[in-house]
Design a protein around this motif. Structure first.
Motif, PDB file in Angstrom:
ATOM      1  N   ASP A 187      -4.470 -14.300  -0.664  1.00 31.48           N
ATOM      2  CA  ASP A 187      -3.371 -13.527  -0.960  1.00 31.48           C
ATOM      3  C   ASP A 187      -3.391 -12.501  -1.779  1.00 31.48           C
ATOM      4  O   ASP A 187      -2.422 -11.493  -1.845  1.00 31.48           O
ATOM      5  N   ARG A 188      -4.280 -11.977  -2.513  1.00 33.81           N
ATOM      6  CA  ARG A 188      -4.567 -10.880  -3.427  1.00 33.81           C
ATOM      7  C   ARG A 188      -5.687 -10.080  -3.069  1.00 33.81           C
ATOM      8  O   ARG A 188      -5.941  -9.051  -3.823  1.00 33.81           O
ATOM      9  N   LEU A 189      -6.357 -10.197  -1.797  1.00 32.02           N
ATOM     10  CA  LEU A 189      -7.345  -9.500  -1.484  1.00 32.02           C
ATOM     11  C   LEU A 189      -6.938  -7.939  -1.307  1.00 32.02           C
ATOM     12  O   LEU A 189      -7.703  -7.245  -1.506  1.00 32.02           O
ATOM     13  N   ASP A 190      -5.782  -7.877  -0.610  1.00 30.57           N
ATOM     14  CA  ASP A 190      -5.430  -6.425  -0.584  1.00 30.57           C
ATOM     15  C   ASP A 190      -4.868  -5.808  -1.580  1.00 30.57           C
ATOM     16  O   ASP A 190      -4.348  -4.676  -1.565  1.00 30.57           O
ATOM     17  N   LEU A 191      -4.615  -6.473  -2.866  1.00 29.52           N
ATOM     18  CA  LEU A 191      -4.220  -6.187  -4.274  1.00 29.52           C
ATOM     19  C   LEU A 191      -5.101  -5.772  -5.071  1.00 29.52           C
ATOM     20  O   LEU A 191      -5.034  -5.591  -6.300  1.00 29.52           O
ATOM     21  N   ARG A 192      -6.555  -5.510  -4.697  1.00 31.66           N
ATOM     22  CA  ARG A 192      -7.555  -4.981  -5.405  1.00 31.66           C
ATOM     23  C   ARG A 192      -7.942  -3.577  -5.085  1.00 31.66           C
ATOM     24  O   ARG A 192      -8.052  -3.513  -3.918  1.00 31.66           O
ATOM     25  N   ALA A 193      -8.254  -2.717  -5.949  1.00 31.89           N
ATOM     26  CA  ALA A 193      -8.137  -1.159  -5.773  1.00 31.89           C
ATOM     27  C   ALA A 193      -9.841  -1.049  -4.964  1.00 31.89           C
ATOM     28  O   ALA A 193     -10.671  -1.841  -5.109  1.00 31.89           O
ATOM     29  N   ASP A 194      -9.323  -0.311  -3.937  1.00 33.00           N
ATOM     30  CA  ASP A 194     -10.677   0.014  -3.002  1.00 33.00           C
ATOM     31  C   ASP A 194     -10.930   1.414  -3.011  1.00 33.00           C
ATOM     32  O   ASP A 194     -10.306   2.096  -2.184  1.00 33.00           O
ATOM     33  N   CYS A 195     -11.573   2.180  -3.950  1.00 30.52           N
ATOM     34  CA  CYS A 195     -11.766   3.418  -4.040  1.00 30.52           C
ATOM     35  C   CYS A 195     -12.472   3.864  -2.766  1.00 30.52           C
ATOM     36  O   CYS A 195     -12.113   5.364  -2.655  1.00 30.52           O
ATOM     37  N   ALA A 196     -13.107   3.458  -2.133  1.00 34.21           N
ATOM     38  CA  ALA A 196     -13.723   4.037  -0.997  1.00 34.21           C
ATOM     39  C   ALA A 196     -12.739   4.624   0.092  1.00 34.21           C
ATOM     40  O   ALA A 196     -13.142   5.407   0.802  1.00 34.21           O
ATOM     41  N   ASN A 197     -11.642   3.982  -0.006  1.00 37.12           N
ATOM     42  CA  ASN A 197     -10.651   4.142   1.106  1.00 37.12           C
ATOM     43  C   ASN A 197      -9.353   4.777   0.230  1.00 37.12           C
ATOM     44  O   ASN A 197      -8.275   4.880   0.925  1.00 37.12           O
ATOM     45  N   MET A 210       4.219   2.845  -5.019  1.00 37.33           N
ATOM     46  CA  MET A 210       3.492   2.036  -4.514  1.00 37.33           C
ATOM     47  C   MET A 210       2.776   0.942  -5.456  1.00 37.33           C
ATOM     48  O   MET A 210       2.416  -0.245  -5.303  1.00 37.33           O
ATOM     49  N   ARG A 211       2.348   1.521  -6.535  1.00 42.01           N
ATOM     50  CA  ARG A 211       1.432   0.947  -7.659  1.00 42.01           C
ATOM     51  C   ARG A 211       2.627  -0.270  -8.135  1.00 42.01           C
ATOM     52  O   ARG A 211       1.998  -1.390  -8.337  1.00 42.01           O
ATOM     53  N   ALA A 212       3.543   0.467  -8.423  1.00 45.56           N
ATOM     54  CA  ALA A 212       4.681  -0.701  -9.154  1.00 45.56           C
ATOM     55  C   ALA A 212       5.070  -1.787  -8.215  1.00 45.56           C
ATOM     56  O   ALA A 212       4.828  -3.084  -8.619  1.00 45.56           O
ATOM     57  N   LEU A 213       4.889  -1.493  -6.796  1.00 46.62           N
ATOM     58  CA  LEU A 213       5.395  -2.480  -5.846  1.00 46.62           C
ATOM     59  C   LEU A 213       4.113  -3.503  -5.630  1.00 46.62           C
ATOM     60  O   LEU A 213       4.180  -4.850  -5.799  1.00 46.62           O
ATOM     61  N   HIS A 214       2.897  -3.034  -5.747  1.00 46.24           N
ATOM     62  CA  HIS A 214       1.564  -3.712  -5.673  1.00 46.24           C
ATOM     63  C   HIS A 214       1.526  -4.529  -6.867  1.00 46.24           C
ATOM     64  O   HIS A 214       1.001  -5.714  -6.693  1.00 46.24           O
ATOM     65  N   GLU A 215       1.922  -4.086  -8.027  1.00 48.33           N
ATOM     66  CA  GLU A 215       1.569  -4.807  -9.281  1.00 48.33           C
ATOM     67  C   GLU A 215       2.774  -6.195  -9.298  1.00 48.33           C
ATOM     68  O   GLU A 215       2.214  -7.193  -9.815  1.00 48.33           O
ATOM     69  N   LEU A 216       3.962  -5.927  -8.782  1.00 46.64           N
ATOM     70  CA  LEU A 216       4.767  -6.925  -8.590  1.00 46.64           C
ATOM     71  C   LEU A 216       4.290  -7.934  -7.662  1.00 46.64           C
ATOM     72  O   LEU A 216       4.461  -9.171  -7.817  1.00 46.64           O
ATOM     73  N   LEU A 217       3.672  -7.418  -6.648  1.00 42.12           N
ATOM     74  CA  LEU A 217       3.135  -8.476  -5.620  1.00 42.12           C
ATOM     75  C   LEU A 217       1.787  -9.459  -6.314  1.00 42.12           C
ATOM     76  O   LEU A 217       1.749 -10.357  -5.983  1.00 42.12           O
ATOM     77  N   TRP A 218       1.168  -8.508  -7.172  1.00 44.80           N
ATOM     78  CA  TRP A 218       0.195  -9.372  -7.834  1.00 44.80           C
ATOM     79  C   TRP A 218       0.403 -10.596  -8.893  1.00 44.80           C
ATOM     80  O   TRP A 218       0.413 -11.553  -8.394  1.00 44.80           O
ATOM     81  N   ASN A 269      10.048  -9.122   0.793  1.00 46.15           N
ATOM     82  CA  ASN A 269      10.615  -8.183   0.562  1.00 46.15           C
ATOM     83  C   ASN A 269       9.861  -6.845   0.017  1.00 46.15           C
ATOM     84  O   ASN A 269      10.037  -5.936   0.600  1.00 46.15           O
ATOM     85  N   LEU A 270       8.860  -7.530  -0.942  1.00 48.41           N
ATOM     86  CA  LEU A 270       8.063  -6.307  -1.682  1.00 48.41           C
ATOM     87  C   LEU A 270       7.033  -5.823  -0.344  1.00 48.41           C
ATOM     88  O   LEU A 270       7.029  -4.579  -0.304  1.00 48.41           O
ATOM     89  N   GLU A 271       6.614  -6.610   0.284  1.00 52.02           N
ATOM     90  CA  GLU A 271       5.571  -6.207   1.317  1.00 52.02           C
ATOM     91  C   GLU A 271       6.248  -5.260   2.603  1.00 52.02           C
ATOM     92  O   GLU A 271       5.560  -4.304   2.911  1.00 52.02           O
ATOM     93  N   ARG A 272       7.542  -5.675   2.891  1.00 50.08           N
ATOM     94  CA  ARG A 272       8.200  -4.975   3.495  1.00 50.08           C
ATOM     95  C   ARG A 272       8.317  -3.307   3.075  1.00 50.08           C
ATOM     96  O   ARG A 272       7.923  -2.285   3.964  1.00 50.08           O
TER      97      ARG A 272
END
Length: 288
Positions: free
Chosen positions: A18-28, A117-125, A149-152
């Protein structure tokens, strides 16, 4: 600034799917944290940089030129910033892989919506973590609706992100996170301390019993928490910069992030929640 840790793997949480997409991926990512955000010359940054101007250490491939030497070069602030995966989401989804160098017309809006977007992702975390807490099961359905709702919102256009009322959304989600924290702390026997939003800069809390405490938003800069019991404490938003967590027990501490640990001091005797790791500079400090 995002994910500029001492080694590529240092401080990476072992998270569930559930949190794999909420880790920073600097390469992308198009180095958005190194351009969009401002920073001021201080103990955390060696120079001043206004928002929208690329950091002088940012290379043509959007990588940091001093990635392995950030602390020694005076950029420790970069090592404790985490975008929670917002950088690659903006770069690859919102703007479809068109970077601000190749398409300069995208730059203003791209830099504007990155913090959103960062605020949304932090809340998702935080919501994802709350959904793993068994005592919070009574509100899991509400949490799942909040996550949807956040993901939307994260999949919306740049224009919709720019119009988003982040403060109102944060308030709504925070009410659920607060309730989740209360449900967890209620399982801890005895009276729990309430230091929510407290100014505890430099506080002497060595060996303190803070199990199940409410420390939400507390400022613990340079506080001595060595040997403290922080099990099941609610640590959302706590400022741990230069706080001494040597020998502290944070088992089961909730809403603690890797970035908070990266900003603190500690060693191998610091006990952490399973999903978090001892920062590389803790190991280095211990070895020296």
């Amino acid at each position: 600034m995002s994910r500029k840790r001492e080694t590529p793997s240092a401080g990476t949480p072992a998270t569930g799917p559930d949190r794999l997409d909420l880790r920073a991926d600097c390469a992308n990512c198009f180095g958005l944290c190194c351009v969009a955000l401002p920073f001021a010359r201080s103990a955390d940054f060696a120079v001043d940089k206004p928002a929208g101007r690329p950091c002088t250490n940012l290379q043509a491939d959007f990588r940091c030129g001093i990635h392995t030497r950030l602390r020694e070069r005076g950029f420790s602030g970069c090592t404790v910033f985490d975008c929670f995966g917002a950088g690659q989401k903006i770069s690859q989804l919102t703007f479809g892989g068109r970077d601000w160098r190749q398409a300069p017309d995208t730059a203003p809006r791209m830099f504007e919506v990155f913090p959103v977007m960062r605020a949304l992702h932090e809340l998702l975390w935080y919501v994802a973590e709350a959904l793993t807490l068994r005592p919070a099961r009574p509100i899991h359905a509400d949490l799942r609706r909040a996550r949807e709702n956040l993901e939307r919102h994260t999949r919306g256009s740049a224009e919709s992100l720019a119009r988003l009322d982040v403060a109102a959304l944060r308030q709504e989600v925070n009410a659920l996170l607060l309730r989740a924290g209360e449900l967890v702390r209620a399982r801890v026997p005895g009276r729990k301390k309430n230091h929510r939003g407290a100014d505890l800069i430099g506080a002497r809390l060595k060996g303190a019993d803070l199990r199940g405490a409410n420390l939400r938003g507390a400022c613990l800069i340079a506080a001595d928490l060595s040997g403290a019991d922080l099990r099941e404490a609610d640590l959302i938003g706590v400022d741990f910069r230069d706080a001494d967590l040597t020998g502290a027990d944070l088992t089961g501490a909730i809403f603690l992030t890797q970035a908070q640990l990266d900003a603190a001091k500690g060693d191998a005797t610091t006990t952490l929640p399973q999903a978090l790791s001892h920062p590389a500079h803790w190991v280095s400090a211990t070895a020296s």
